[in-house]
Design an enzyme around this catalytic site. Structure first.
Site, mmCIF file in Angstrom:
data_model
loop_
_atom_site.group_PDB
_atom_site.id
_atom_site.type_symbol
_atom_site.label_atom_id
_atom_site.label_comp_id
_atom_site.label_asym_id
_atom_site.label_seq_id
_atom_site.Cartn_x
_atom_site.Cartn_y
_atom_site.Cartn_z
ATOM 1 N N LYS A 271 0.846 -1.190 0.000
ATOM 2 C CA LYS A 271 0.000 0.000 0.000
ATOM 3 C C LYS A 271 0.883 1.243 0.000
ATOM 4 C CE LYS A 271 -3.884 -1.786 2.763
ATOM 5 N NZ LYS A 271 -4.969 -1.647 1.771
ATOM 6 N N ARG A 345 -10.112 -11.686 2.080
ATOM 7 C CA ARG A 345 -10.920 -12.774 1.519
ATOM 8 C C ARG A 345 -10.179 -14.114 1.597
ATOM 9 N NH1 ARG A 345 -11.599 -9.444 -3.918
ATOM 10 N NH2 ARG A 345 -11.574 -7.833 -2.311
HETATM 11 N N1 BES Z 1 -7.964 -3.832 4.476
HETATM 12 C C1 BES Z 1 -8.177 -3.446 3.131
HETATM 13 C C2 BES Z 1 -9.506 -2.731 2.906
HETATM 14 C C3 BES Z 1 -9.655 -1.383 3.541
HETATM 15 C C4 BES Z 1 -9.282 -0.248 2.873
HETATM 16 C C5 BES Z 1 -10.240 -1.260 4.774
HETATM 17 C C6 BES Z 1 -9.455 0.989 3.428
HETATM 18 C C7 BES Z 1 -10.426 -0.024 5.346
HETATM 19 C C8 BES Z 1 -10.048 1.107 4.666
HETATM 20 C C9 BES Z 1 -8.169 -4.673 2.208
HETATM 21 O O1 BES Z 1 -7.385 -5.717 2.625
HETATM 22 C C10 BES Z 1 -7.684 -4.206 0.880
HETATM 23 O O2 BES Z 1 -6.612 -3.693 0.811
HETATM 24 N N2 BES Z 1 -8.485 -4.392 -0.142
HETATM 25 C C11 BES Z 1 -8.137 -4.002 -1.462
HETATM 26 C C12 BES Z 1 -8.762 -5.002 -2.387
HETATM 27 C C13 BES Z 1 -8.349 -4.855 -3.812
HETATM 28 C C14 BES Z 1 -6.867 -5.099 -3.972
HETATM 29 C C15 BES Z 1 -9.159 -5.834 -4.632
HETATM 30 C C16 BES Z 1 -8.673 -2.594 -1.714
HETATM 31 O O3 BES Z 1 -9.735 -2.272 -1.216
HETATM 32 O O4 BES Z 1 -8.002 -1.826 -2.383
HETATM 33 ZN ZN ZN Z 2 -5.347 -5.530 1.990
#
Ligand code: BES
Ligand code: ZN
Ligand code: ZN
Length: 491
Positions: A271, A345
């Site tokens: 990230k 997931r």
């Molecule tokens: N933990 C994050 C989702 C999240 C983002 C929660 C912001 C709270 C605030 C999750 O694991 C994630 O990073 N999801 C990705 C999925 C994508 C790569 C399909 C996302 O949301 O960008």
């Molecule tokens: Zn994530």
């Protein structure tokens, strides 16, 4: 936590500080106990200083009655729109204002909406949720005198019994929410999977059992999703199975699965720094499950409840899962990992597979699953998806009572093709910029046994508030602890 008492009009200590709720443009404060002309004079006085009764407005004026010290007026907004949430928000505003004004104690009454005990419950929830602060890591202790006790004014003995029941229930609910907030707010290098396990063990007893699966056991259980996410981390994973068994026959069996990523760096699909700042909150689902079990010990509903929390960090260590790797989840399905940041997931795949083996009537999972959810619904509405209308109805009804908003998204059949993989049974990604939250739900559905009623809650938006909201300071909110309790207890 603040001490909350229920008292009768004859028991008001002299020279008390009084909080009075007022609907918008009302001439008299709301509530069944009247304080007569003196207080109406005080309200007129408050109005001179601009008080209108708008939601969230507060003003303290010296009382013109000798019985009271100062009177705090709290705006509740239009009377027509009043519901339990109005009381929660009002009570939260009252304690915050009382603390700011350095009242050591406070007497208040609330208007009756819904039933007396539910209104009292809402008032107690508002008091506790509104006064929460996370101070464990502050070196200087706050010098503002804490508000120590609040007395809720009841009209008569019969009503006081209902009010007390409501206060007890509201306090139990709030205690659990505050526990969830504490866990989520704790820095990620302190709140590790191992530490979470230690805290969970503390909740064992009183009808609650906690079974701990360590890395060896997780391997033996072939939880390839959880192991795959853990590979980049220096810390071992854990999997917890909570069980609350009521005395006597259980009406139904319910399972709760909570995402427990104690820190989500994104893994090798790292990230950017801004997006990582709040990622200690990625174990909010697991914290919610733990918090629910804490309350079950006291409430003792006639329902058998199972909780499942896969716990790990998501880190980019040298042994980390790489984009292109294929994992095999507990139910045997293979997953091509194209983005290691879609890790929630993967760990829930194993948790849902395992839960599906436990002969449950209903399974609900709760997770900070997708950033897309924050885009779609903002930080005040949780997304829900599911395969069973009756279960979805129960969750929506519970949410209407607790004031924690929820909105259903469709598990659109036509989008199932988005997670098709050329090399494995599925991939952990959909199409770029398309229905990210729904895709999360569609993916999870693959791991729930057909025929088991299932619902998925995406709390990515609601688990955290950057700026604070009416019931929570900035940080963790403890979102959906109360709604899941309500769903378990009332159905
Ligand atoms: N933990 C994050 C989702 C999240 C983002 C929660 C912001 C709270 C605030 C999750 O694991 C994630 O990073 N999801 C990705 C999925 C994508 C790569 C399909 C996302 O949301 O960008
Ligand atoms: Zn994530
Ligand atoms: Zn995550």
């Amino acid at each position: 936590m603040i001490r909350v008492k229920v008292i009768l009009p004859g028991e008001i200590p002299s020279r008390s500080h009084l909080a009075l709720f007022c609907f918008k443009d009302a001439r008299r404060p709301a509530g069944d106990v009247s304080f007569g002309a003196a207080v109406e004079r005080d309200l007129k006085n408050a109005k001179k200083y601009g008080f209108t009764g708008e939601t969230g407005q507060t003003i303290a004026v010296p009382s013109s009655s000798r019985r009271f010290e100062r009177v705090l007026f709290i705006g509740l907004g239009p009377q027509k729109e009043a519901d339990l949430q109005t009381i929660r928000i009002g009570a939260a505003a009252a304690v915050r204002a009382a603390r700011a004004a350095r009242f050591p104690s406070l007497v208040f009454q609330f208007p009756t909406v819904d039933s007396a005990d539910r209104a009292a419950q809402a008032a107690a929830e508002g008091l506790h949720l509104g006064s929460y602060r996370f101070t464990a890591y502050k070196s200087k202790k706050d010098d503002t005198k804490p508000l120590q006790s609040v007395s809720i004014l009841s009209t008569d003995k019969k009503r006081a019994v209902e009010d007390r029941n409501g206060v007890v229930r509201g306090t139990v609910y709030a205690e659990s929410v505050l526990l969830a907030r504490d866990l989520i707010n704790t820095p990620p290098s302190d709140l590790t999977p191992e530490h979470f396990v230690r805290l969970a063990k503390k909740e064992a007893g009183g009808g609650v059992q906690v079974r701990v699966f360590d890395e060896k056991k997780i391997e033996a259980m072939r939880m390839g999703g959880l192991l795959g996410v853990n590979r980049g981390s220096a810390k071992p994973p854990y999997f917890l199975h909570f069980l609350y068994k009521p005395k006597g026959r259980a009406g139904r069996k319910v399972g709760l699965c909570g995402k427990g990523i104690t820190f989500d760096s994104g893994g090798l699909s790292l990230k950017p720094p801004k997006a990582m700042e709040t990622m200690k909150m990625d174990m909010s689902g697991a914290a919610t499950v733990l918090a629910v079990f804490k309350a079950l010990k006291t409430i003792k509903p006639p329902v058998e409840v199972h909780g499942f929390t896969p716990l790990t960090e998501n880190m980019p260590g040298g042994n980390a899962t790489k984009p292109g790797d294929i994992l095999t989840a507990r139910n045997g399905k293979t997953i091509e990992v194209l983005n290691t940041d879609a890790e929630g997931r993967l760990v829930l795949a194993d948790a849902l597979s395992y839960a599906s083996e436990q002969k449950l009537d209903e399974i609900v999972d709760i997770a900070t699953l997708t950033g897309a959810c924050l885009v779609a619904l903002g930080d005040d509405i949780t997304a829900v998806m599911g395969t069973d209308r009756a279960l979805l109805r129960k969750i929506k009804d519970a949410s209407a009572k607790t004031g924690e908003k929820v909105w259903e998204l469709p598990l659109e059949k036509g989008y199932e093709s988005h997670i098709k993989s050329t090399v494995a049974d599925m991939k952990n990604l959909g199409k770029p910029m398309q229905a990210g939250t729904i895709i999360g739900g569609i993916f999870l559905k693959e791991f729930v046994k057909k025929g088991t009623a299932w619902a998925h809650l995406d709390i990515a938006g609601t688990a955290w508030t950057d700026s604070g909201n009416s019931l929570s300071p900035a940080g963790a909110t403890g979102s959906f602890v109360r709604t899941l309790l309500e769903y378990i207890v009332e159905n």
